[in-house]
Structures are given as structure tokens and as C-alpha cells.
Design a protein around this motif. Sequence first.
Motif, PDB file in Angstrom:
ATOM      1  N   GLY A  37       0.702  -1.196  -0.048  1.00 12.00           N
ATOM      2  CA  GLY A  37       0.035   0.053   0.085  1.00 12.00           C
ATOM      3  C   GLY A  37       0.912   1.484   0.010  1.00 12.00           C
ATOM      4  N   GLU A  38       1.965   1.336  -0.564  1.00  9.37           N
ATOM      5  CA  GLU A  38       2.915   2.360  -0.494  1.00  9.37           C
ATOM      6  C   GLU A  38       3.161   2.759  -2.075  1.00  9.37           C
ATOM      7  OE1 GLU A  38       7.072   3.701   1.429  1.00  9.37           O
ATOM      8  OE2 GLU A  38       6.769   1.815   1.095  1.00  9.37           O
ATOM      9  N   LEU A  52      -9.918  10.569  -2.416  1.00  7.10           N
ATOM     10  CA  LEU A  52      -8.812   9.897  -2.436  1.00  7.10           C
ATOM     11  C   LEU A  52      -9.220   8.298  -2.097  1.00  7.10           C
ATOM     12  CD1 LEU A  52      -5.666   8.847  -2.509  1.00  7.10           C
ATOM     13  CD2 LEU A  52      -5.559  10.062  -0.051  1.00  7.10           C
ATOM     14  N   ALA A  53      -8.986   7.363  -2.741  1.00  5.07           N
ATOM     15  CA  ALA A  53      -8.711   5.888  -2.006  1.00  5.07           C
ATOM     16  C   ALA A  53      -7.443   5.434  -2.404  1.00  5.07           C
ATOM     17  CB  ALA A  53      -9.565   5.043  -3.016  1.00  5.07           C
ATOM     18  N   LEU A  84       0.124   2.586   3.278  1.00  7.30           N
ATOM     19  CA  LEU A  84       1.268   3.170   3.653  1.00  7.30           C
ATOM     20  C   LEU A  84       1.400   4.629   2.892  1.00  7.30           C
ATOM     21  CD1 LEU A  84       3.754   0.341   4.005  1.00  7.30           C
ATOM     22  CD2 LEU A  84       2.599   1.406   5.817  1.00  7.30           C
ATOM     23  N   TRP A  85       0.312   5.013   2.274  1.00 14.32           N
ATOM     24  CA  TRP A  85       0.268   6.263   1.626  1.00 14.32           C
ATOM     25  C   TRP A  85       0.728   7.606   2.185  1.00 14.32           C
ATOM     26  CZ3 TRP A  85      -0.998   7.009  -3.560  1.00 14.32           C
ATOM     27  CH2 TRP A  85      -1.380   8.347  -3.930  1.00 14.32           C
ATOM     28  N   GLY A  86       0.476   7.539   3.623  1.00 11.46           N
ATOM     29  CA  GLY A  86       1.020   8.501   4.510  1.00 11.46           C
ATOM     30  C   GLY A  86       0.534   9.864   4.107  1.00 11.46           C
ATOM     31  N   LYS A  87       1.128  10.828   3.695  1.00 10.03           N
ATOM     32  CA  LYS A  87       0.830  12.260   3.073  1.00 10.03           C
ATOM     33  C   LYS A  87       0.712  12.334   1.705  1.00 10.03           C
ATOM     34  CE  LYS A  87       1.968  15.162   7.147  1.00 10.03           C
ATOM     35  NZ  LYS A  87       2.709  16.303   7.556  1.00 10.03           N
ATOM     36  N   GLY A  88       1.050  11.099   1.112  1.00 13.49           N
ATOM     37  CA  GLY A  88       1.076  11.075  -0.374  1.00 13.49           C
ATOM     38  C   GLY A  88       2.342  11.448  -1.077  1.00 13.49           C
ATOM     39  N   LEU A 122      -2.184  17.538   4.537  1.00 18.62           N
ATOM     40  CA  LEU A 122      -1.754  18.108   5.625  1.00 18.62           C
ATOM     41  C   LEU A 122      -1.540  17.176   6.835  1.00 18.62           C
ATOM     42  CD1 LEU A 122      -4.403  21.238   5.619  1.00 18.62           C
ATOM     43  CD2 LEU A 122      -1.800  21.311   5.349  1.00 18.62           C
ATOM     44  N   THR A 123      -2.614  16.025   6.925  1.00  9.15           N
ATOM     45  CA  THR A 123      -2.354  15.007   7.829  1.00  9.15           C
ATOM     46  C   THR A 123      -2.076  13.642   7.115  1.00  9.15           C
ATOM     47  OG1 THR A 123      -4.826  14.686   8.098  1.00  9.15           O
ATOM     48  CG2 THR A 123      -3.634  16.299   9.687  1.00  9.15           C
TER      49      THR A 123
END
Length: 231
Positions: free
Chosen positions: A23-24, A141-142, A174-178, A200-201
Motif C-alpha cells: 500500500g505504498e 482519495l482511495a 502506507l500512503w501517508g501524506k502521499g 496536511l495529515t
Amino acid sequence: MTTTCWNPVRARTSRLTKVSPCGEAVAGAKNSLAFDGFVTVEFSPEYEDGQESSQKKANGELAWITKDDDQLKWVTVAIEFTGVNPDAVNLILGQPTVLDHLGNAVGFRLGQVVPSDWAIETWTDIPGMACAAGKPYGYFLAPWLHGGKLTAWTLENGGAKFKIEGARTQAGSLWGKGPYDVDLNAGATEADPPVAGKLLTPIGGGQHVDMHITFVAPPQAACAATALVIA
């Protein structure tokens, strides 16, 4: 602090991103595709119903009853395309592209199912909202989708439509902030104007979909996928 309600209309642009089996987002030569050749992008949450338990007394009346909370399993995503997009099919389904004599991708070949992981972002208009911070857009966003399948299409006296459905979100992204600049971030000081930056988050481990207002314009749509460079 206030709350803003908003009305998304007219999906403008979507962007596909290749992600890893964990998922990254994955850097690569053709791992990002911004496109507008679609009719619909459909999000459908699916839930596991909470288990119901009860006990009756000897006289037939309920002594007690309880029900567990329903739980989100995943969100399925379906995209209906207006035509053939070889790079989109490759990114989503992992199917090989067909090249012409110059090495350009001009089609695809459909074979056995290939495990694939990807993400999708979609931008919409928001009518009737002030542009004090710039033009507002709805952002959806997905961050981690797995799989998908190409459904039936018809060749006739009219345009053929191609639909990919059955892709489902997964928890633990694991997208995080993208990898992209999609939100206005505050400047280094109060005097600095906000600048385009990443989310932002970060996306949380149990979060399947994000939707919010952004004042950063969507990317320019194209036919061909482009390189994804992760800083």
C-alpha cells in the motif's frame, strides 16, 4: 474554527498511482496517470453487519437483546471509461500493453488475472463557494485499492464504453501524506503565503477513503502515464 459544508459536482480529473503490495506509492517511469476520459467513478462502501444476540425468558419475552456495531469491510471502486486507455488498464489490472511499430502504447491484451495494487484521486467542482483562498475543488482519495476486473463491452453503432469494477480498498495503507502536492500548506512564517504541499495529515492505518476541500488545482489530464518521482 468553523465547519464548511460543500456540494461536489462535475468530476473533472482523476489520477491513478501504482502502489506496492503493502500500500505504498511506488516510483517508476509510468506509475502515474492523470486522465479525464471517464464517465463515472463510483465509490461503494460495504459493511459487515454486527452480530445480534438475545435471550428469551421461559414466558417467551425477551430478557435481553444486543447487537454489535457494523464494521466497514472495504469500499469498492468502479470506473467507466469513455474509450480505450492502455496505460490505465495496465496500471489498474496489470495487463500488458500493445505497442505499435514506433513503440507507442496503442492497446492492451486481456489475459489471466494479475494481482495489482493502485490508488485513485478524483477532483470535482464545488459551485457557490467563495474563492477567497483560490478556486475550491472536492478531493476524493482511495489510497490503496487491490485488483479489479474489466466487464463486458459492446461494439455497435455508437461509442463503446469500458468499465473496470470490483476493486476494493484495503486497510493499513502506507500512503501517508502521499507523493503529490494536493493541499495548501502554511508558509514558514505568518507572513508567508500558503503553498501547495502534501496532505496536511497522513492517511491513518484504518482509513479507506479521504474526501475534503482543496484549493490546489487538479493535475493536467493526459492520455499517457508519466513518471512518479518520490522525494
